[in-house]
Write a protein that holds these residues in place. Structure first.
Motif, PDB file in Angstrom:
ATOM      1  N   PHE A  49     -87.859 -31.925  33.616  1.00  0.00           N
ATOM      2  CA  PHE A  49     -89.123 -32.361  34.131  1.00  0.00           C
ATOM      3  C   PHE A  49     -90.313 -31.953  32.861  1.00  0.00           C
ATOM      4  CE2 PHE A  49     -87.085 -32.041  37.946  1.00  0.00           C
ATOM      5  CZ  PHE A  49     -87.090 -33.571  38.508  1.00  0.00           C
ATOM      6  N   ASP A  50     -89.846 -31.421  31.728  1.00  0.00           N
ATOM      7  CA  ASP A  50     -90.726 -30.934  30.682  1.00  0.00           C
ATOM      8  C   ASP A  50     -91.542 -31.956  30.396  1.00  0.00           C
ATOM      9  OD1 ASP A  50     -89.380 -28.332  30.967  1.00  0.00           O
ATOM     10  OD2 ASP A  50     -88.752 -28.262  28.951  1.00  0.00           O
ATOM     11  N   GLY A  51     -92.702 -31.653  29.820  1.00  0.00           N
ATOM     12  CA  GLY A  51     -93.652 -32.523  29.360  1.00  0.00           C
ATOM     13  C   GLY A  51     -95.136 -32.735  29.966  1.00  0.00           C
ATOM     14  N   THR A  52     -95.853 -33.549  29.545  1.00  0.00           N
ATOM     15  CA  THR A  52     -97.324 -33.669  30.167  1.00  0.00           C
ATOM     16  C   THR A  52     -97.197 -34.698  30.991  1.00  0.00           C
ATOM     17  OG1 THR A  52     -98.134 -33.033  27.852  1.00  0.00           O
ATOM     18  CG2 THR A  52     -99.715 -34.097  29.534  1.00  0.00           C
ATOM     19  N   TRP A  53     -98.019 -34.467  32.197  1.00  0.00           N
ATOM     20  CA  TRP A  53     -97.836 -35.227  33.292  1.00  0.00           C
ATOM     21  C   TRP A  53     -99.259 -35.622  33.588  1.00  0.00           C
ATOM     22  CZ3 TRP A  53     -93.629 -36.926  36.440  1.00  0.00           C
ATOM     23  CH2 TRP A  53     -92.472 -36.593  35.885  1.00  0.00           C
ATOM     24  N   LEU A 114     -91.132 -34.564  42.070  1.00  0.00           N
ATOM     25  CA  LEU A 114     -91.098 -35.610  40.808  1.00  0.00           C
ATOM     26  C   LEU A 114     -89.495 -36.118  40.723  1.00  0.00           C
ATOM     27  CD1 LEU A 114     -92.746 -33.344  38.340  1.00  0.00           C
ATOM     28  CD2 LEU A 114     -93.918 -34.962  39.747  1.00  0.00           C
ATOM     29  N   GLY A 116     -87.605 -38.207  38.175  1.00  0.00           N
ATOM     30  CA  GLY A 116     -87.546 -39.199  36.649  1.00  0.00           C
ATOM     31  C   GLY A 116     -88.907 -39.124  35.727  1.00  0.00           C
ATOM     32  N   ASN A 117     -89.674 -39.967  35.862  1.00  0.00           N
ATOM     33  CA  ASN A 117     -91.149 -40.075  35.019  1.00  0.00           C
ATOM     34  C   ASN A 117     -92.009 -40.231  36.197  1.00  0.00           C
ATOM     35  OD1 ASN A 117     -89.918 -39.491  32.454  1.00  0.00           O
ATOM     36  ND2 ASN A 117     -89.423 -41.529  32.365  1.00  0.00           N
ATOM     37  N   SER A 118     -91.936 -39.959  37.456  1.00  0.00           N
ATOM     38  CA  SER A 118     -92.970 -40.110  38.260  1.00  0.00           C
ATOM     39  C   SER A 118     -92.648 -39.111  39.526  1.00  0.00           C
ATOM     40  CB  SER A 118     -93.134 -41.873  38.804  1.00  0.00           C
ATOM     41  OG  SER A 118     -91.771 -41.955  39.646  1.00  0.00           O
ATOM     42  N   THR A 139     -97.483 -39.340  36.653  1.00  0.00           N
ATOM     43  CA  THR A 139     -96.526 -40.100  35.653  1.00  0.00           C
ATOM     44  C   THR A 139     -96.620 -39.341  34.438  1.00  0.00           C
ATOM     45  OG1 THR A 139     -98.408 -41.299  34.814  1.00  0.00           O
ATOM     46  CG2 THR A 139     -97.031 -42.427  36.888  1.00  0.00           C
ATOM     47  N   ARG A 140     -95.198 -39.257  33.913  1.00  0.00           N
ATOM     48  CA  ARG A 140     -94.886 -38.623  32.800  1.00  0.00           C
ATOM     49  C   ARG A 140     -95.516 -39.337  31.695  1.00  0.00           C
ATOM     50  NH1 ARG A 140     -89.785 -35.200  31.538  1.00  0.00           N
ATOM     51  NH2 ARG A 140     -89.026 -36.656  33.135  1.00  0.00           N
ATOM     52  N   THR A 141     -96.461 -38.766  30.728  1.00  0.00           N
ATOM     53  CA  THR A 141     -97.186 -39.441  29.427  1.00  0.00           C
ATOM     54  C   THR A 141     -96.214 -39.266  28.253  1.00  0.00           C
ATOM     55  OG1 THR A 141     -98.433 -37.781  28.767  1.00  0.00           O
ATOM     56  CG2 THR A 141     -99.294 -39.168  30.459  1.00  0.00           C
TER      57      THR A 141
END
Length: 141
Positions: A49-53, A114, A116-118, A139-141
């Protein structure tokens, strides 16, 4: 009357106890002298899930603004702020997330999941003095 441990313990027990103590001392020494090795393993293994959400909060109860948006950063099992207040929290490998947010005197906590990407979940807190609660969508940006 005082008894020493040696006068009560069986010889076999004291040998096993000494061996366990040696293992514990070696493990403790390794953990203290090489903390970077454990940290490096965590950093080298990125979380799914790494990243900016981007998280949008919708108010369902209370006198708070109807929607607010806050960016979060997920790194491994940690959730932190990507700008806009103090955010602390965690996420499991299965995507179960729990966070606390503080901006000035306002604070809220939320949990959800979370995938996937949501993601989505529920939140509650005190925003500018009003007790509020609602849902969130991410949502992942």
């Amino acid at each position: 009357m005082t008894h020493s441990v040696r006068s009560i313990a069986h010889p076999a027990d004291s040998t096993a106890t000494r061996a366990l103590r040696k293992v514990a001392i070696v493990a403790a020494f390794a953990a203290i002298t090489m903390p970077g090795a454990a940290d490096a393993k965590m950093v080298l293994r990125p979380g799914v899930f790494d990243g900016t959400w981007n998280v949008i909060f919708a108010t369902q109860a209370g006198n708070c603004s109807s929607t607010n948006s806050v960016p979060f950063t997920v790194t491994g099992t940690r959730v932190s702020s990507a700008g806009g207040g103090k955010v602390t929290g965690g996420i499991s490998r299965a995507g179960v997330v729990s966070v606390s947010i503080q901006v000035g005197a306002s604070h809220a906590s939320g949990s959800g999941r979370l995938v996937g990407n949501s993601g989505s979940g529920r939140w509650k807190g005190i925003i500018t003095g009003d007790r509020c609660s609602g849902t969130w969508q991410a949502t992942r940006t």
